[in-house]
Scaffold this motif. Structure first.
Motif, PDB file in Angstrom:
ATOM      1  N   ALA A  45       0.823  -1.210   0.000  1.00 17.21           N
ATOM      2  CA  ALA A  45       0.000   0.000   0.000  1.00 17.21           C
ATOM      3  C   ALA A  45       0.857   1.260   0.000  1.00 17.21           C
ATOM      4  N   ILE A  46       1.834   1.314   0.904  1.00 18.95           N
ATOM      5  CA  ILE A  46       2.709   2.487   0.973  1.00 18.95           C
ATOM      6  C   ILE A  46       3.628   2.526  -0.240  1.00 18.95           C
ATOM      7  N   GLY A  47       4.124   1.366  -0.646  1.00 14.84           N
ATOM      8  CA  GLY A  47       5.079   1.308  -1.759  1.00 14.84           C
ATOM      9  C   GLY A  47       4.503   1.815  -3.060  1.00 14.84           C
ATOM     10  N   ILE A  48       3.284   1.419  -3.391  1.00 17.80           N
ATOM     11  CA  ILE A  48       2.652   1.892  -4.631  1.00 17.80           C
ATOM     12  C   ILE A  48       2.597   3.417  -4.645  1.00 17.80           C
TER      13      ILE A  48
ATOM     14  N   ALA B 259      -7.282   4.027  -6.264  1.00 17.67           N
ATOM     15  CA  ALA B 259      -8.070   2.857  -6.654  1.00 17.67           C
ATOM     16  C   ALA B 259      -7.183   1.654  -6.931  1.00 17.67           C
ATOM     17  N   ILE B 260      -6.037   1.897  -7.563  1.00 18.98           N
ATOM     18  CA  ILE B 260      -5.086   0.814  -7.833  1.00 18.98           C
ATOM     19  C   ILE B 260      -4.603   0.193  -6.530  1.00 18.98           C
TER      20      ILE B 260
ATOM     21  N   LEU C  17      -4.409  -4.534  -3.027  1.00 22.10           N
ATOM     22  CA  LEU C  17      -4.491  -5.193  -1.725  1.00 22.10           C
ATOM     23  C   LEU C  17      -5.517  -6.319  -1.741  1.00 22.10           C
ATOM     24  N   ALA C  18      -6.670  -6.058  -2.376  1.00 24.19           N
ATOM     25  CA  ALA C  18      -7.713  -7.086  -2.437  1.00 24.19           C
ATOM     26  C   ALA C  18      -7.262  -8.286  -3.265  1.00 24.19           C
ATOM     27  N   ILE C  19      -6.616  -8.016  -4.380  1.00 26.57           N
ATOM     28  CA  ILE C  19      -6.167  -9.103  -5.269  1.00 26.57           C
ATOM     29  C   ILE C  19      -4.995  -9.857  -4.655  1.00 26.57           C
ATOM     30  N   LEU C  20      -4.045  -9.133  -4.058  1.00 28.68           N
ATOM     31  CA  LEU C  20      -2.885  -9.775  -3.445  1.00 28.68           C
ATOM     32  C   LEU C  20      -3.299 -10.686  -2.293  1.00 28.68           C
ATOM     33  N   SER C  21      -4.182 -10.196  -1.438  1.00 25.88           N
ATOM     34  CA  SER C  21      -4.609 -11.018  -0.305  1.00 25.88           C
ATOM     35  C   SER C  21      -5.328 -12.264  -0.780  1.00 25.88           C
ATOM     36  N   ALA C  22      -6.115 -12.132  -1.852  1.00 27.35           N
ATOM     37  CA  ALA C  22      -6.796 -13.300  -2.413  1.00 27.35           C
ATOM     38  C   ALA C  22      -5.796 -14.281  -3.021  1.00 27.35           C
ATOM     39  N   ALA C  23      -4.794 -13.758  -3.717  1.00 27.74           N
ATOM     40  CA  ALA C  23      -3.794 -14.625  -4.354  1.00 27.74           C
ATOM     41  C   ALA C  23      -2.976 -15.395  -3.319  1.00 27.74           C
ATOM     42  N   VAL C  24      -2.567 -14.707  -2.252  1.00 28.16           N
ATOM     43  CA  VAL C  24      -1.801 -15.372  -1.191  1.00 28.16           C
ATOM     44  C   VAL C  24      -2.650 -16.446  -0.521  1.00 28.16           C
ATOM     45  N   HIS C  25      -3.928 -16.140  -0.275  1.00 31.27           N
ATOM     46  CA  HIS C  25      -4.833 -17.098   0.356  1.00 31.27           C
ATOM     47  C   HIS C  25      -5.047 -18.319  -0.531  1.00 31.27           C
ATOM     48  N   LEU C  26      -5.299 -18.072  -1.798  1.00 34.30           N
ATOM     49  CA  LEU C  26      -5.549 -19.181  -2.724  1.00 34.30           C
ATOM     50  C   LEU C  26      -4.334 -20.087  -2.864  1.00 34.30           C
TER      51      LEU C  26
ATOM     52  N   VAL D  44     -15.135 -13.440  -2.355  1.00 40.00           N
ATOM     53  CA  VAL D  44     -16.248 -12.535  -2.687  1.00 40.00           C
ATOM     54  C   VAL D  44     -15.945 -11.124  -2.204  1.00 40.00           C
ATOM     55  N   LEU D  45     -15.422 -11.008  -0.978  1.00 40.07           N
ATOM     56  CA  LEU D  45     -15.117  -9.680  -0.450  1.00 40.07           C
ATOM     57  C   LEU D  45     -14.024  -8.995  -1.268  1.00 40.07           C
ATOM     58  N   SER D  46     -13.025  -9.737  -1.709  1.00 37.35           N
ATOM     59  CA  SER D  46     -11.998  -9.151  -2.568  1.00 37.35           C
ATOM     60  C   SER D  46     -12.612  -8.618  -3.861  1.00 37.35           C
ATOM     61  N   CYS D  47     -13.528  -9.378  -4.426  1.00 36.53           N
ATOM     62  CA  CYS D  47     -14.197  -8.945  -5.662  1.00 36.53           C
ATOM     63  C   CYS D  47     -15.009  -7.672  -5.437  1.00 36.53           C
TER      64      CYS D  47
END
Length: 300
Positions: free
Chosen positions: A36-39, A62-63, A68-77, A91-94
């Motif tokens: 988040a800070i890095g972007i 927005a990016i 954050l939503a996509i990264l957290s989903a990818a790590v979880h998956l 669903v929440l990430s989407c």
């Protein structure tokens, strides 16, 4: 700029970084805080500060949310073998990505039409202060997405649909709908040349002076309602509630309503029609206007 101003800016940068670490380290979310800070730092240092422009501020806000939503989903998956155990967090990430794409597009197009954002008039020429603002955007995104980050990393293994899922998603849908409709109504109102230099008081704006902000607060409450019951400890539940608490605080007390109300007062404060609208219309929560008598100056 004076030395005192420089010191204040540096202290602000240190405080933002410290607060980010204070939340990220004990919750094991350092990766997401860094992203988040890095972007925001990369965009600020490569583009915003050198060119003294806020053109990409809302777009990369927005990016940041989407990342954050996509990264957290990818790590979880990558860690989860049973798809039934991560449908809720996915669903929440989407939902976050949908919200971020819609709002980011809306704000970017609005900036393209206006050419600048008045909030940055005294900031864009100060590199350190400008970097603080970009850092705050990263912190804002990291904290606001906390329920999603935590449900991906600290959730119990529950696959069945619960009442909190239905209630939370309904709240999100209603909030998202209110925000989208309110923004659309205001955009269409401003497009009409007959409404130039007029305030909007039709549609949802008849029931609230800031219905779009109410919708945004609602949708983050909805996401938290879905996520919080699934977290493993009371501590994580409390941390997830930082999200709607921060959104509400910023919009109601800091950078949202106070700034817009001040601008409106400066522009239409002497207009008795606006004063009447302001007195009878709810500030935030959409509701029927107060039944108060019209001032004599408005009576035919």
């Amino acid at each position: 700029m004076t030395w005192a101003d420089q010191v204040k800016s540096i202290v602000g940068l240190v405080l933002v970084t410290g607060l980010t670490l204070a939340i990220a380290v004990p919750t094991h979310l350092l990766l997401y805080a860094a992203v988040a800070i890095g972007i925001n730092w990369v965009v600020a240092l490569v583009h915003a500060i050198p060119f003294q422009t806020e053109k990409l501020f809302d777009f990369f806000g927005a990016i940041t949310f989407s990342s954050l939503a996509i990264l957290s989903a990818a790590v979880h998956l990558a860690k989860e073998s049973n798809a039934n155990d991560y449908w809720r967090s996915l669903v929440l990430s989407c939902l976050v990505v949908v919200w971020a794409f819609r709002l980011g597009s809306f704000l970017f197009l609005r900036f393209r039409n206006t050419g600048k954002d008045d909030r940055f008039d005294e900031i864009r020429t100060d590199p350190v202060k400008f970097l603080v603002i970009w850092s705050l955007q990263g912190l804002w995104a990291f904290i606001t997405v906390l329920p999603v980050e935590l449900i991906h990393t600290q959730a119990k293994s529950q696959s069945s649909i619960q009442a909190s899922d239905v209630i939370g998603i309904v709240i999100w849908i209603v909030g998202f709908g209110i925000e989208v409709i309110a923004d659309r109504q205001k955009t269409e109102f401003k497009k009409d040349k007959a409404n130039q230099n007029k305030y909007i008081s039709v549609g949802l704006w008849y029931y609230s002076r800031h219905p779009n902000y109410f919708g945004e607060i609602m949708l983050w409450i909805g996401i938290t309602v879905v996520a919080a019951p699934q977290l493993t400890t009371a501590g994580y539940i409390i941390v997830s509630c930082f999200s709607p608490a921060l959104v509400t605080t910023l919009l109601v007390f800091v950078s949202g309503i106070p700034i817009l109300e001040a601008k409106a007062d400066a522009k239409w404060g002497s207009d008795p029609h606006y004063q009447y609208y302001k007195k009878r219309t709810s500030v935030l929560i959409p509701w029927f206007p107060r039944n108060i008598p019209e001032p004599e100056v408005l009576t035919p």
